[in-house]
Design an enzyme around this catalytic site. Structure first.
Site, PDB file in Angstrom:
ATOM      1  N   GLN A  97       0.815  -1.208   0.000  1.00 15.28           N
ATOM      2  CA  GLN A  97       0.000   0.000   0.000  1.00 15.28           C
ATOM      3  C   GLN A  97       0.850   1.261   0.000  1.00 15.28           C
ATOM      4  O   GLN A  97       2.066   1.240   0.217  1.00 15.28           O
ATOM      5  CB  GLN A  97      -0.912   0.013   1.230  1.00 15.28           C
ATOM      6  CG  GLN A  97      -0.152  -0.008   2.553  1.00 15.28           C
ATOM      7  CD  GLN A  97      -1.099  -0.146   3.743  1.00 15.28           C
ATOM      8  OE1 GLN A  97      -1.345   0.831   4.435  1.00 15.28           O
ATOM      9  NE2 GLN A  97      -1.621  -1.361   3.962  1.00 15.28           N
ATOM     10  N   HIS A  99       0.047   5.843   0.774  1.00 15.78           N
ATOM     11  CA  HIS A  99      -0.919   6.832   1.234  1.00 15.78           C
ATOM     12  C   HIS A  99      -0.766   8.127   0.447  1.00 15.78           C
ATOM     13  O   HIS A  99       0.333   8.468  -0.002  1.00 15.78           O
ATOM     14  CB  HIS A  99      -0.731   7.093   2.734  1.00 15.78           C
ATOM     15  CG  HIS A  99      -0.733   5.851   3.558  1.00 15.78           C
ATOM     16  ND1 HIS A  99      -1.817   5.002   3.611  1.00 15.78           N
ATOM     17  CD2 HIS A  99       0.231   5.277   4.326  1.00 15.78           C
ATOM     18  CE1 HIS A  99      -1.522   3.970   4.406  1.00 15.78           C
ATOM     19  NE2 HIS A  99      -0.288   4.126   4.841  1.00 15.78           N
ATOM     20  N   GLU A 134       3.084   8.599   8.253  1.00 24.86           N
ATOM     21  CA  GLU A 134       3.054   7.749   9.443  1.00 24.86           C
ATOM     22  C   GLU A 134       4.447   7.309   9.852  1.00 24.86           C
ATOM     23  O   GLU A 134       5.404   7.383   9.083  1.00 24.86           O
ATOM     24  CB  GLU A 134       2.147   6.535   9.221  1.00 24.86           C
ATOM     25  CG  GLU A 134       2.565   5.615   8.092  1.00 24.86           C
ATOM     26  CD  GLU A 134       1.540   4.524   7.828  1.00 24.86           C
ATOM     27  OE1 GLU A 134       0.334   4.773   7.982  1.00 24.86           O
ATOM     28  OE2 GLU A 134       1.941   3.418   7.441  1.00 24.86           O
ATOM     29  N   HIS A 273       4.823   0.362   0.624  1.00 23.08           N
ATOM     30  CA  HIS A 273       5.275  -0.393   1.791  1.00 23.08           C
ATOM     31  C   HIS A 273       4.288  -1.499   2.146  1.00 23.08           C
ATOM     32  O   HIS A 273       3.148  -1.523   1.668  1.00 23.08           O
ATOM     33  CB  HIS A 273       5.451   0.532   3.005  1.00 23.08           C
ATOM     34  CG  HIS A 273       4.165   1.170   3.470  1.00 23.08           C
ATOM     35  ND1 HIS A 273       3.617   2.276   2.851  1.00 23.08           N
ATOM     36  CD2 HIS A 273       3.319   0.860   4.488  1.00 23.08           C
ATOM     37  CE1 HIS A 273       2.507   2.630   3.473  1.00 23.08           C
ATOM     38  NE2 HIS A 273       2.295   1.774   4.465  1.00 23.08           N
ATOM     39  N   ARG A 292      -4.295   0.387  -2.090  1.00 22.24           N
ATOM     40  CA  ARG A 292      -3.702  -0.947  -2.040  1.00 22.24           C
ATOM     41  C   ARG A 292      -3.297  -1.435  -3.423  1.00 22.24           C
ATOM     42  O   ARG A 292      -3.976  -1.152  -4.407  1.00 22.24           O
ATOM     43  CB  ARG A 292      -4.678  -1.939  -1.399  1.00 22.24           C
ATOM     44  CG  ARG A 292      -5.051  -1.565   0.032  1.00 22.24           C
ATOM     45  CD  ARG A 292      -6.065  -2.540   0.627  1.00 22.24           C
ATOM     46  NE  ARG A 292      -6.402  -2.166   1.996  1.00 22.24           N
ATOM     47  CZ  ARG A 292      -7.366  -1.311   2.315  1.00 22.24           C
ATOM     48  NH1 ARG A 292      -8.103  -0.765   1.354  1.00 22.24           N
ATOM     49  NH2 ARG A 292      -7.607  -1.007   3.577  1.00 22.24           N
TER      50      ARG A 292
END
Length: 421
Positions: A97, A99, A134, A273, A292
């Site tokens: 995935q 982001h 993140e 990642h 994804r």
């Protein structure tokens, strides 16, 4: 200070043991993937009210944002808590995935709203209009895939396999110059994700057969770097779990990261990642946006993923914390949305004060601590509003703890993570 009850996520990839063991509770056999400590609308943590009722942290903040967030945070983020803290326990690989950036999230969220997709529609990519940088800190040995490896290194890995079916793709990474490396990695990845299913499965099968040959010949291992062998082991394992999946091919291109407790992995927008195994504390901007590309039975949108991926190679995705005071470590982030500190309390340094001028969430991961007269143990967290005074944590000695399972942890100190902005 207000104790938080997390939103629990029982995703299939979750470990059945890691979070229960941390909490000192028996495992039930069900996967416990994540504990969410935040105020995101799709999974807010809950605060117990005087009458015993539970109210979402998002509702608590909305009722009095000035007290809970403070003027500084309100000025920049309005009445929204900009971060979310999680415990993540991977028993099996998560999806491959990435982001979105803030601009990509805003555009994608508006586009899917205009198309009439409900927020709970499984085809939905964008659950909100926020980005999702993140960072995850390992509590146990933690493995993952993160960021594209340099093309020259990946070319060496391809050479180790001596796989005829792989040679046409290896040529794309041969003698690549730095200024066109990202373009060549993009070309290779796009070739692979757009292969017809039968071609992709044939290529993967040939690669895995060669990988198994290399791994079976232990006498040759000294000729290879350990990262190469680790990469091949991961490729073989992913093929066993997800036969013919594009994620098996992608694993050949990404860094294979092995974190020790206390080490961290920082992920930027568009960085491909997949977490593989282990327990960690994760902090992120308050978002649930995930694009994804494989290793999952959930919705996969390859064209949308390709539109936001960053193909620049990453030199080393592992991040060491900065020591800021005795027993206190800071994990630098490249975003204004959050800061994360790890605090280790010992008998020599049994206290820490929390005076940040903004909201914070504190999560205990080892030992036992006391906050404003309340004892906290591993997996327990508290909300610290910006307007609250005299917030701090004190180590609880072993002979003061009523929880036998915490005695060993208390004797060797305690550990907590503080998320703030």
């Amino acid at each position: 200070m207000q104790p938080l009850r997390p939103a629990i996520r029982h995703y299939p990839w979750g470990s059945t043991t890691l979070i229960p063991e941390l909490a000192g509770q028996p495992a039930t056999g069900d996967p416990v993937a994540e504990l969410w400590f935040g105020a995101h609308a799709t999974g807010p943590a809950y605060v117990a009210q005087p009458d015993g009722a539970l109210k979402g942290l998002d509702e608590i903040i909305a009722a009095d944002p000035e007290y809970h967030l403070g003027a500084r945070v309100q000025k920049q983020w309005g009445s929204r808590l900009p971060f979310m803290l999680k415990l993540l326990a991977a028993g099996e690989p998560l999806s491959l995935q990435a982001h979105p950036s803030l601009a990509e999230a805003e555009e994608g969220f508006a586009r899917e709203n205009a198309a009439g997709l409900a927020l709970d529609d499984p085809r939905r990519n964008y659950k909100d209009s926020n980005h999702k940088p993140e960072l995850i800190v390992a509590l146990t040995p933690f493995r993952g895939l993160a960021g594209f490896r340099k093309a020259s290194s990946t070319h060496k890995l391809f050479s180790v396999l001596r796989c005829p079916e792989l040679e046409p793709y290896a040529e794309l990474l041969e003698n690549v110059e730095e200024d066109n490396e990202a373009a060549q990695l993009h070309t290779l990845f796009r070739c692979w994700v757009t292969l017809a299913e039968d071609e992709r499965k044939h290529l993967i099968s040939a690669i895995v057969d060669k990988a198994c040959e290399v791994l079976a010949d232990e006498s040759s291992w000294q000729s290879y770097s350990e990262w190469m062998l680790d990469s091949l082991r991961t490729v073989v394992d992913l093929q066993r779990r997800y036969p013919g999946d594009i994620g098996v091919l992608s694993a050949l291109l990404l860094h294979h990261v092995s974190l020790q407790p206390g080490e961290a992995l920082r992920l930027e927008a568009g960085q491909l990642h997949a977490y593989l195994s282990g327990l960690g504390v994760e902090i992120m901007a308050s978002s649930d946006n995930v694009l994804r590309g494989g290793l999952t039975e959930k919705h996969v949108d390859v064209p949308e993923l390709l539109s936001l991926l960053q193909f620049s190679s990453v030199r080393d995705p592992i991040m060491e914390p900065e020591l800021i005071a005795e027993g206190q470590y800071n994990y630098p982030s490249h975003t204004e949305d959050f800061l994360l500190e790890r605090v280790q309390l010992t008998r020599q340094h049994p206290r820490v004060r929390c005076d940040y001028g903004g909201p914070a969430i504190a999560l205990v991961t080892r030992g036992a601590v006391e906050c404003n007269g309340r004892m906290l143990r591993p997996t327990e967290a508290v909300w610290l509003p910006a307007g609250a005074a005299d917030n701090g944590f004190v180590l609880v000695d072993a002979d003061e703890s009523v929880h036998d399972g915490m005695r060993a942890g208390a004797e060797s100190g305690a550990e907590l993570f503080i998320a703030r902005v």
